[in-house]
Design an enzyme around this catalytic site. Structure first.
Site, PDB file in Angstrom:
ATOM      1  N   HIS A 307      38.256 -24.461   9.189  1.00 37.67           N
ATOM      2  CA  HIS A 307      37.318 -24.741  10.275  1.00 37.67           C
ATOM      3  C   HIS A 307      35.942 -24.252   9.856  1.00 37.67           C
ATOM      4  O   HIS A 307      35.833 -23.230   9.173  1.00 37.67           O
ATOM      5  CB  HIS A 307      37.761 -24.034  11.565  1.00 37.67           C
ATOM      6  CG  HIS A 307      37.125 -24.604  12.779  1.00 37.67           C
ATOM      7  ND1 HIS A 307      35.884 -24.204  13.202  1.00 37.67           N
ATOM      8  CD2 HIS A 307      37.532 -25.576  13.629  1.00 37.67           C
ATOM      9  CE1 HIS A 307      35.562 -24.901  14.272  1.00 37.67           C
ATOM     10  NE2 HIS A 307      36.541 -25.743  14.554  1.00 37.67           N
ATOM     11  N   ASP A 364      43.905 -28.860  15.816  1.00 38.85           N
ATOM     12  CA  ASP A 364      44.437 -30.200  15.574  1.00 38.85           C
ATOM     13  C   ASP A 364      45.762 -30.184  14.832  1.00 38.85           C
ATOM     14  O   ASP A 364      46.461 -31.194  14.785  1.00 38.85           O
ATOM     15  CB  ASP A 364      43.423 -31.026  14.778  1.00 38.85           C
ATOM     16  CG  ASP A 364      42.259 -31.407  15.651  1.00 38.85           C
ATOM     17  OD1 ASP A 364      42.492 -31.625  16.836  1.00 38.85           O
ATOM     18  OD2 ASP A 364      41.130 -31.454  15.147  1.00 38.85           O
TER      19      ASP A 364
HETATM   20  N1  ACO Z   1      42.646 -28.016   2.359  1.00 42.66           N
HETATM   21  C1  ACO Z   1      42.374 -27.493   1.136  1.00 42.66           C
HETATM   22  N2  ACO Z   1      41.231 -26.862   0.819  1.00 42.66           N
HETATM   23  C2  ACO Z   1      40.311 -26.738   1.783  1.00 42.66           C
HETATM   24  C3  ACO Z   1      40.516 -27.234   3.086  1.00 42.66           C
HETATM   25  C4  ACO Z   1      41.729 -27.885   3.367  1.00 42.66           C
HETATM   26  N3  ACO Z   1      41.982 -28.385   4.570  1.00 42.66           N
HETATM   27  N4  ACO Z   1      39.427 -26.959   3.843  1.00 42.66           N
HETATM   28  C5  ACO Z   1      38.577 -26.316   3.054  1.00 42.66           C
HETATM   29  N5  ACO Z   1      39.104 -26.167   1.808  1.00 42.66           N
HETATM   30  C6  ACO Z   1      38.480 -25.449   0.671  1.00 42.66           C
HETATM   31  C7  ACO Z   1      37.373 -26.270   0.025  1.00 42.66           C
HETATM   32  O1  ACO Z   1      37.852 -27.070  -1.015  1.00 42.66           O
HETATM   33  C8  ACO Z   1      36.441 -25.193  -0.437  1.00 42.66           C
HETATM   34  O2  ACO Z   1      36.988 -24.634  -1.597  1.00 42.66           O
HETATM   35  P1  ACO Z   1      36.018 -24.050  -2.768  1.00 42.66           P
HETATM   36  O3  ACO Z   1      35.220 -22.945  -2.135  1.00 42.66           O
HETATM   37  O4  ACO Z   1      36.953 -23.590  -3.838  1.00 42.66           O
HETATM   38  O5  ACO Z   1      35.150 -25.219  -3.205  1.00 42.66           O
HETATM   39  C9  ACO Z   1      36.517 -24.132   0.658  1.00 42.66           C
HETATM   40  O6  ACO Z   1      37.842 -24.294   1.216  1.00 42.66           O
HETATM   41  C10 ACO Z   1      35.469 -24.274   1.758  1.00 42.66           C
HETATM   42  O7  ACO Z   1      35.562 -25.595   2.292  1.00 42.66           O
HETATM   43  P2  ACO Z   1      34.340 -26.397   2.889  1.00 42.66           P
HETATM   44  O8  ACO Z   1      34.670 -27.850   2.837  1.00 42.66           O
HETATM   45  O9  ACO Z   1      33.068 -25.951   2.209  1.00 42.66           O
HETATM   46  O10 ACO Z   1      34.312 -25.869   4.374  1.00 42.66           O
HETATM   47  P3  ACO Z   1      33.530 -26.548   5.577  1.00 42.66           P
HETATM   48  O11 ACO Z   1      33.248 -25.465   6.549  1.00 42.66           O
HETATM   49  O12 ACO Z   1      32.403 -27.376   5.089  1.00 42.66           O
HETATM   50  O13 ACO Z   1      34.618 -27.569   6.182  1.00 42.66           O
HETATM   51  C11 ACO Z   1      36.405 -28.482   7.435  1.00 42.66           C
HETATM   52  C12 ACO Z   1      35.383 -27.333   7.298  1.00 42.66           C
HETATM   53  C13 ACO Z   1      35.669 -29.836   7.394  1.00 42.66           C
HETATM   54  C14 ACO Z   1      37.112 -28.359   8.783  1.00 42.66           C
HETATM   55  C15 ACO Z   1      37.434 -28.392   6.257  1.00 42.66           C
HETATM   56  O14 ACO Z   1      38.110 -27.153   6.315  1.00 42.66           O
HETATM   57  C16 ACO Z   1      38.423 -29.556   6.250  1.00 42.66           C
HETATM   58  O15 ACO Z   1      38.131 -30.609   5.679  1.00 42.66           O
HETATM   59  N6  ACO Z   1      39.626 -29.384   6.928  1.00 42.66           N
HETATM   60  C17 ACO Z   1      40.591 -30.450   7.029  1.00 42.66           C
HETATM   61  C18 ACO Z   1      40.186 -31.406   8.150  1.00 42.66           C
HETATM   62  C19 ACO Z   1      40.404 -30.808   9.535  1.00 42.66           C
HETATM   63  O16 ACO Z   1      41.432 -30.253   9.848  1.00 42.66           O
HETATM   64  N7  ACO Z   1      39.386 -31.001  10.384  1.00 42.66           N
HETATM   65  C20 ACO Z   1      39.438 -30.561  11.781  1.00 42.66           C
HETATM   66  C21 ACO Z   1      38.495 -29.429  12.044  1.00 42.66           C
HETATM   67  S1  ACO Z   1      38.664 -28.884  13.708  1.00 42.66           S
HETATM   68  C22 ACO Z   1      37.840 -30.021  14.610  1.00 42.66           C
HETATM   69  O17 ACO Z   1      36.902 -30.664  14.194  1.00 42.66           O
HETATM   70  C23 ACO Z   1      38.297 -30.250  15.933  1.00 42.66           C
END
Ligand code: ACO
Length: 423
Positions: A307, A364
């Site tokens: 998140h 979610d």
């Molecule tokens: N699976 C695997 N790795 C992940 C995930 C995931 N779901 N989410 C983040 N990471 C990793 C990234 O690859 C990154 O790794 P790194 O530092 O080695 O490059 C690190 O964790 C940080 O991730 P970011 O993408 O920079 O985090 P950001 O805050 O931008 O994204 C988000 C948050 C979009 C929710 C992300 O965690 C994601 O894509 N999750 C899956 C989709 C999801 O469940 N979305 C619902 C969110 S809740 C809502 O909107 C109601």
């Protein structure tokens, strides 16, 4: 405690006020930065940028705290109805019994949609995504209620637009579902409360009265309350920015629905179930899929994990996990994808990759499992999220208008070609 912050550029120091919110949050007010220094800030994804001051929702991602108008989400999910929470978000106070009854009655008087709106369904391809339908149908409400286009509506007029939006949303959402099945539409009944009326239009039999399972009503109430607002997320910021151009409520909400659709935002609830199904069909080897999520050369992400703001735990996920266990038990459902979900959740708590990046199951991750247990197809999950988020979007749109906030217009740093000329 410091009340100013200094920024030093080319040897010159500039002072900017530090603002403290009521929950102790600190912000540097850089609204004069460009005038004073000729510089702007650059912040991809607005990770450090506050776009507004808001009195609606507080969340602390480190502590896992979420409050609507000062009330903890845990209390509201336990004791309030969705309509009470909607009133709280939009008008700032929990309603008295009389006020709530009046609010419910006003909504009941506006649940019908114009019969001509049904013709839109004939034009959509039969398998078109419900979120596309929802966004266009909600925007189309502005064509039936042109008075909503007036940016300077009186409070009374604005309020009527809000009531219509809340009332017609349930009918639109239910009709989308019925149309997807090819079933005849079921019209709203004024005698039912907000949630029961929605369940009636979705699951009722046209000729019979409807006795919804109280456990299902309670689960729906909880789910919608947990989704009702979440401060300046992607879809809410969209609603505010569209509304900041003096755009009407229906079109602003429609834009928010589109923003919510993406799998990185509300679309994640559909993506979670599809992911769990895929893992199951692949033999259920969760280790393999966890390894894929960790592999930087693999585009696969663990949907429902991580998140932008919650870096400890998502308080909504805690409540919803319990609701998920309760509803599955009371409906006697033994869902095999749940076993896979539990294994993934366990991995997140113990795997160093997930621990280091503070990746926990978000709301979610569980909501899809509940919606599935209630009988909804996965394509409807994000639509149900939108139904829950509606009061939050309305409250944020209203606050932005009441505070007469300026049109939203970020700047950029240009990195393209310079000084090209045509031959
Ligand atoms: N699976 C695997 N790795 C992940 C995930 C995931 N779901 N989410 C983040 N990471 C990793 C990234 O690859 C990154 O790794 P790194 O530092 O080695 O490059 C690190 O964790 C940080 O991730 P970011 O993408 O920079 O985090 P950001 O805050 O931008 O994204 C988000 C948050 C979009 C929710 C992300 O965690 C994601 O894509 N999750 C899956 C989709 C999801 O469940 N979305 C619902 C969110 S809740 C809502 O909107 C109601």
């Amino acid at each position: 405690m410091s009340t100013t912050a200094e920024i030093k550029i080319d040897g010159q120091t500039y002072e900017f006020p530090v603002i403290t919110g009521t929950e102790g949050e600190k912000a540097i007010d850089i609204s004069k930065l460009r005038d004073l220094t000729g510089h702007i800030t650059l912040d991809f994804g607005y990770k450090n940028t506050g776009s507004t001051k808001s009195a609606i929702t507080f969340l602390d991602g480190e502590q896992g705290v979420l409050k609507y108008r000062g009330y903890p989400i845990e209390e509201l999910a336990e004791k309030a109805s969705f309509l009470e929470v909607a009133y709280l978000l939009i008008y700032g106070e929990l309603p008295s019994k009389e006020t709530l009854d009046k609010f419910q009655k006003e909504i009941s008087m506006h649940t019908l949609i114009h019969e001509d709106m049904k013709k839109f369904f004939d034009g959509y391809p039969s398998k078109s995504h419900p979120m596309a339908q929802l966004s266009s149908l909600v925007c189309s409400l502005s064509t039936f209620y042109p008075e909503s286009l007036e940016p300077n509506q009186t409070e009374e007029e604005k309020n009527l637009t809000i009531i219509k939006m809340l009332a017609k949303m349930t009918t639109i959402v239910a009709f989308i579902y019925k149309k997807s099945l090819g079933h005849p539409l079921i019209y709203p009944k004024n005698k039912y409360d907000y949630i029961t009326n929605y369940l009636w239009m979705t699951f009722g039999q046209r000729t019979e009265d409807f006795e919804p399972n109280p456990k299902v009503v309670s689960a729906m109430n909880k789910l919608l309350i947990l989704h009702a607002d979440h401060e300046q997320n992607c879809s809410t910021s969209t609603v505010r920015i569209v509304g900041s151009s003096d755009c009407n409520l229906y079109a602003s909400i429609s834009a928010g629905i589109s923003a919510l659709w993406g799998p990185l935002h509300g679309g994640a609830n559909q993506a979670v179930i599809e992911m769990l199904e895929k893992i199951k069909a692949d033999g259920g080897d969760t280790d393999k899929w966890i390894a894929k999520a960790k592999d930087k050369n693999d585009p696969f992400r663990m949907m429902g994990f991580g998140h932008r703001v919650y870096k400890n735990f998502d308080p909504r996920a805690k409540i919803i996990k319990k609701a998920c266990d309760d509803i599955l038990e009371s409906l006697g459902i033994n869902d095999p994808v749940l076993e896979i979900a539990k294994k993934l959740e366990q991995a997140a708590l113990t795997d160093q990759y997930f621990i280091d990046r503070k990746l926990y199951p978000n709301v979610d991750f569980y909501s899809g499992i509940i919606y599935r247990a209630l009988g909804f197809p996965s394509e409807m999950f994000t639509v149900l999220f939108a139904l829950g988020r509606l009061p939050g979007w309305i409250a944020q749109w209203k606050e932005m208008r009441t505070n007469k906030e300026p049109i939203g217009r970020p700047r950029q740093v240009y990195v393209g070609d310079v000084d090209k000329h045509m031959k």
